[in-house]
Structure formats: structure tokens, C-alpha cells
Design an enzyme around this catalytic site. Structure first.
Site, mmCIF file in Angstrom:
data_model
loop_
_atom_site.group_PDB
_atom_site.id
_atom_site.type_symbol
_atom_site.label_atom_id
_atom_site.label_comp_id
_atom_site.label_asym_id
_atom_site.label_seq_id
_atom_site.Cartn_x
_atom_site.Cartn_y
_atom_site.Cartn_z
ATOM 1 N N LYS A 198 0.898 -1.300 0.191
ATOM 2 C CA LYS A 198 -0.210 -0.002 -0.010
ATOM 3 C C LYS A 198 0.786 1.158 -0.025
ATOM 4 O O LYS A 198 1.889 1.268 0.690
ATOM 5 C CB LYS A 198 -0.856 -0.144 1.678
ATOM 6 C CG LYS A 198 -1.657 1.138 1.515
ATOM 7 C CD LYS A 198 -2.533 0.975 2.778
ATOM 8 C CE LYS A 198 -3.283 2.049 3.066
ATOM 9 N NZ LYS A 198 -3.767 1.883 4.581
ATOM 10 N N HIS A 217 -5.967 1.740 14.515
ATOM 11 C CA HIS A 217 -6.205 0.285 13.986
ATOM 12 C C HIS A 217 -5.011 -0.713 14.284
ATOM 13 O O HIS A 217 -3.942 -0.147 14.474
ATOM 14 C CB HIS A 217 -6.321 0.514 12.509
ATOM 15 C CG HIS A 217 -5.173 0.667 11.855
ATOM 16 N ND1 HIS A 217 -4.547 2.033 11.730
ATOM 17 C CD2 HIS A 217 -4.452 -0.104 10.994
ATOM 18 C CE1 HIS A 217 -3.781 1.985 10.946
ATOM 19 N NE2 HIS A 217 -3.327 0.653 10.452
ATOM 20 N N ASP A 219 -3.244 -3.813 12.263
ATOM 21 C CA ASP A 219 -3.218 -4.350 10.747
ATOM 22 C C ASP A 219 -3.896 -5.926 10.867
ATOM 23 O O ASP A 219 -3.668 -6.656 11.787
ATOM 24 C CB ASP A 219 -1.720 -4.318 10.448
ATOM 25 C CG ASP A 219 -1.311 -2.933 10.045
ATOM 26 O OD1 ASP A 219 -2.164 -1.981 10.174
ATOM 27 O OD2 ASP A 219 0.066 -2.841 9.982
ATOM 28 N N HIS A 273 -1.803 1.338 16.158
ATOM 29 C CA HIS A 273 -1.290 2.601 15.743
ATOM 30 C C HIS A 273 -2.028 3.222 14.983
ATOM 31 O O HIS A 273 -3.206 2.920 14.611
ATOM 32 C CB HIS A 273 -0.054 1.828 14.973
ATOM 33 C CG HIS A 273 -0.476 1.019 13.715
ATOM 34 N ND1 HIS A 273 -0.661 -0.505 14.063
ATOM 35 C CD2 HIS A 273 -0.420 1.203 12.279
ATOM 36 C CE1 HIS A 273 -0.823 -0.725 12.657
ATOM 37 N NE2 HIS A 273 -0.591 0.040 11.956
#
Ligand code: OGA
Ligand code: NI
Length: 331
Positions: A198, A217, A219, A273
Site C-alpha cells: 500500500k 487500528h 493491521d 497504531h
């Protein structure tokens, strides 16, 4: 319908930002970031002759923070610089050229902007480009920019080098669980483990005190390996507090993701994070998400579960669209 891009919004707002980007007071970076103290996210020198020590540091950081940085990892700095340059050139193309790569409906790959429905309907100050980079047989070049022309070579080169680093980390993390070197990768899909790149593009933001780039969030990956540019912005959470992760040239930032927390039956921690944005400069980052193949079953590794250590998570098929991720079993 044309989706509104943050890059377009950023170019029309000078002193303020649209309401949809203003976070609640519980989230605003100016009110919630801890200043001063070193964040404690370990910086690990992979070339240290004492490899036992290196293994120990990686295993410890994966349990404590779920995040660490590695230096002298073997990826030449030219390879990283090229990856960054071609990504930056793509985001600097005229908008209509970028839109050629816009995500088709239902696709995870392509150029896009999250229409974040999460957290009070607020939006993140970031656009992105997603595409697979490994294994070579999984790549869909339709989503790789043709411009700049060296985009493909730069990304293929990075993927090859990254695969070596990832293998090394997975071996260490496997040993750290008391498994054999190859067993952890095997439990994530083995050679079919997918590497999804990404590129995050965070345009300059007139009110970085009020907005967030990517909201808090964990991962969904097994492991995430991230290259940032030199604009500080990544933050990691520990004990309810937010700490800035120091920018170190040529370092890779490693995040433990949800699938590895599950596989390790909770020994390794999927790190919470988020990212902040900058008033003058565009921030960019290149996370690569190592993900099990679609519908591959992930659960606590059978060798880690027994009468004394019951499974802390249910097993489930890895699915991009499942956001109830960890499936923790109440103990
Ligand atoms: C992400 C992410 C961090 C960064 O895209 O999942 O956490 O530094 N990015 O941009
Ligand atoms: Ni992330």
C-alpha cells in the site's frame, strides 16, 4: 461517480479543513500525543554479529510492543530510494492519470480513498494505491502504474529483497514460539503468503492538530513491513498512550498484525497504531502487508495449544472483508 480525493481537498483548503476530517477531542493528535520520552520502540541492528541477541530483541519487542524497527537489514538504500521515488512520482501525476488506476468496485487493489464509515463517520487525511508485489505469480500488473516507466522495475526489485528480510524475520519469530524455523510461515500459507503493498499519500494538512491520517487500528495482516518517508507521523499505542515512532533513515518498521497474534495464541501482540499529518509536507509510507491466502484458515498454532494453554482465539478463514478480526475467546 468520481470519489473525492484528499489530495484534491488539500489543494483547495488553506487555513481550515472540512468538518468530516476533524476528529473528536479523544482522538485529536494535539491533545492525545505523549511528548518528550523516547517511545521505546526498539531499533534492532540486524547485522550485529551476536545473532542470538538479535533474535532475543525481535522476540521481546514482538511480545511487548508488537512493533520494532530494523536497520542494516540487507536491502540496499538505493532500492528503497527508487521505490520511494517512483511512488512519489505517481502521486504527483495529474489527477486524471491517477484515476486510470482507480479501484474497480469490490477490488482491494488500485488507487483509492477510504470512505471511512468507522468512528463517527470521520475521514482520514490520506489517499492510497494498493497492489500485490509477491509472489510474482499473484501480481496483477493492471494495478501497477505505467508511469513513471521505471515503476515496475523498482517495485519488483524491492519485492525480491523484501522477501529475504521477511523470511528471516518469520524464522526468528517461529523459533521464538518454540516452533521449528519453517513452521510459522507454513501456518500462514507458506509460499502462497501474499505481499500486498500500500502506498499512503498524506497531503499537507492546514490543521494537523485536528486531523488524523490513518485512524487507530491494528493491521489485519500477519506481519507488516513499512518504509516511511522523512516526515514523522507514525504513532504506536501503549497502555492507552500515543507515542511517536522515530524516523530513522533506511530503517524498516515492523508491525505484528492480527493473524500473527492469533497464530501465536496471544504471545505476540498486534500493535495499535495511527498516523498524524504535517502542515507543510506530504507524508508518504509504503507498508507491505504479509497476508495469508484468501480463505486460508488461521487459528492458534496446534503446537501451542494444550490442556494448560487453551486456545485464546477461534480459528477462522482469512477474509479481507471480515472486520471482527481477533475473535478472542473469553477465558
Ligand atoms: C497503514 C498504516 C502507517 C504509516 O497503512 O496500515 O498503519 O506510517 N500506515 O503510514
Ligand atoms: Ni497499519
Amino acid at each position: 461517480m468520481q470519489v473525492e480525493r484528499v489530495q484534491g481537498i488539500a489543494s483547495t483548503f488553506r487555513d481550515n479543513i472540512p468538518e468530516a476530517y476533524i476528529r473528536s477531542e479523544q482522538e485529536q493528535p494535539a491533545l492525545t500525543t505523549v511528548h518528550g520520552l523516547d517511545p521505546g520502540v526498539q531499533v534492532i541492528d540486524m547485522s550485529d554479529p551476536d545473532q542470538e541477541k538479535v533474535h532475543g530483541l525481535i522476540i521481546n519487542a514482538s511480545q511487548e510492543w508488537g512493533m520494532f524497527q530494523i536497520i542494516n537489514h540487507g536491502i540496499p538504500s538505493e532500492v528503497i530510494i527508487k521505490l520511494q521515488n517512483v511512488g512519489k512520482e505517481f502521486f504527483e501525476l495529474p489527477q486524471e492519470e491517477k484515476e486510470v488506476y482507480a479501484k474497480p468496485p469490490g477490488s482491494k487493489e488500485g488507487y483509492g480513498t477510504f470512505l471511512q464509515k468507522e468512528m463517527e463517520g470521520k475521514k482520514g487525511w490520506v489517499d492510497h494505491l494498493f497492489h500485490k508485489i509477491w509472489p510474482p505469480s499473484s501480481i496483477n500488473y493492471q494495478f501497477w502504474p505505467k508511469n513513471p516507466p521505471s515503476y515496475r522495475e523498482a517495485n519488483e526489485d524491492y519485492a525480491k529483497h523484501l522477501n529475504r528480510v521477511a523470511d528471516k524475520l518469520l524464522k526468528t519469530l517461529s523459533l521464538g514460539l518454540g516452533l521449528k524455523e519453517h513452521e510459522l510461515k507454513e501456518a500462514m500459507g507458506g509460499e502462497n503468503l501474499q505481499y500486498l503493498l500500500k502506498i499512503n499519500y498524506y497531503p499537507p494538512c492546514p490543521r494537523p492538530d485536528l486531523a488524523l491520517g490513518v485512524v487507530a487500528h491494528t493491521d489485519m495482516s500477519s506481519l507488516t513491513i513499512l518504509v516511511p518517508n522523512d516526515v514523522q507521523g507514525l504513532q504506536a499505542s501503549r497502555d492507552g498512550k500515543w507515542y511517536g515512532v522515530k524516523y530513522i533513515p533506511n530503517a524498516l518498521v515492523i508491525h505484528i498484525g492480527d493473524q500473527l497474534e492469533i497464530l501465536s495464541n496471544g504471545k505476540y501482540k498486534s500493535v495499535l497504531h495511527r498516523t498524524t499529518v504535517n502542515k507543510e509536507k506530504a507524508r508518504m509510507s509504503w507498508p507491505v502487508f504479509l497476508e495469508p491466502p484468501f480463505r486460508f484458515t488461521i487459528g492458534p498454532h496446534p503446537k501451542l495449544v494444550n490442556g494448560e494453554n487453551p486456545a485464546k482465539y477461534t480459528s477462522k478463514k482469512f477474509d479481507d472483508y471480515c472486520y471482527c478480526k481477533l475473535n478472542k475467546i473469553p477465558q
